[in-house]
Design an enzyme around this catalytic site. Structure first.
Site, mmCIF file in Angstrom:
data_model
loop_
_atom_site.group_PDB
_atom_site.id
_atom_site.type_symbol
_atom_site.label_atom_id
_atom_site.label_comp_id
_atom_site.label_asym_id
_atom_site.label_seq_id
_atom_site.Cartn_x
_atom_site.Cartn_y
_atom_site.Cartn_z
ATOM 1 N N GLY A 146 20.935 80.928 58.633
ATOM 2 C CA GLY A 146 21.180 82.162 59.365
ATOM 3 C C GLY A 146 20.030 82.402 60.319
ATOM 4 N N ARG A 147 19.180 83.371 60.006
ATOM 5 C CA ARG A 147 18.019 83.714 60.846
ATOM 6 C C ARG A 147 18.479 84.069 62.254
ATOM 7 N NH1 ARG A 147 13.092 81.781 58.562
ATOM 8 N NH2 ARG A 147 12.201 81.722 60.628
ATOM 9 N N HIS A 148 19.441 84.959 62.342
ATOM 10 C CA HIS A 148 19.912 85.423 63.642
ATOM 11 C C HIS A 148 20.706 86.715 63.451
ATOM 12 C CE1 HIS A 148 23.289 82.760 62.227
ATOM 13 N NE2 HIS A 148 23.911 83.907 62.420
ATOM 14 N N ALA A 149 21.046 87.324 64.571
ATOM 15 C CA ALA A 149 21.990 88.456 64.573
ATOM 16 C C ALA A 149 23.054 88.118 65.601
ATOM 17 C CB ALA A 149 21.273 89.746 64.951
ATOM 18 N N HIS B 172 20.343 88.444 59.813
ATOM 19 C CA HIS B 172 20.612 88.009 58.447
ATOM 20 C C HIS B 172 20.058 86.614 58.183
ATOM 21 C CE1 HIS B 172 24.199 87.333 60.951
ATOM 22 N NE2 HIS B 172 24.388 86.220 60.271
#
Ligand code: T46
Length: 132
Positions: free
Chosen positions: A48-51, A96
């Site tokens: 993830g590590r993004h929006a 997230h």
């Protein structure tokens, strides 16, 4: 107030086994345009590590478990996904990260739109700036 809503799905079945039905615009609160699943995650990996700018998603852990960090730009919370009868609704503009995947973890994700890399914010500072 929680950053993300969780939904409990009704478990159906009989003595032969169980089944959960996910239906767009019924127990999934958006029209479903895409479904994908995440599996085979390397031990210790953080995914993830993004929006997303506009995408709405629902995440269900079909097998095993993992944790999800949620960040709305103001506060953070951590959710353990370990039941295939529970869905986690991910609204747009929620950073997230998924981590602590158990061996064999399978995450099912339903999305209200097709894949579009332009909808991702993959830089945390850019996400924080966009929240302001
Ligand atoms: C999200 C979390 C929960 C595609 O070609 N089509 C797709 O529908 C998706 C979702 C991804 N991809 C490509 C993009 C990358 O080259 O598959 C590769 C892996 O995607 P990514 O690194 O974004 O995977 P995750 O597990 O970090 O994130 C995914 C979703 O991309 C994302 O939307 O919210 O799961």
């Amino acid at each position: 107030m929680s950053i993300a809503q969780t939904i409990e799905f009704e478990q159906r079945g009989d003595h032969l086994g169980w089944l959960v039905a996910l239906e767009g615009e019924r127990n999934v609160p958006f029209p479903v345009k895409r479904t994908y699943y995440i599996y085979g995650t390397l031990p210790g990996a953080r995914r993830g590590r993004h929006a997303h700018h506009t995408l709405r998603q629902l995440m269900v852990c079909l097998s095993g478990s993992c944790k999800v960090l949620l960040d709305d730009g103001q506060s953070r919370e951590e959710i353990l996904l370990s039941r295939n009868t529970q869905g986690l609704l991910l609204d747009p503009m929620v950073w997230h990260e998924m981590y602590e995947f158990s061996e064999g973890c399978v995450l099912l994700v339903l999305a209200d739109n097709w894949y579009d890399e332009a909808d991702y914010i993959r830089n945390y500072d850019a996400f924080k700036a966009a929240c302001r």
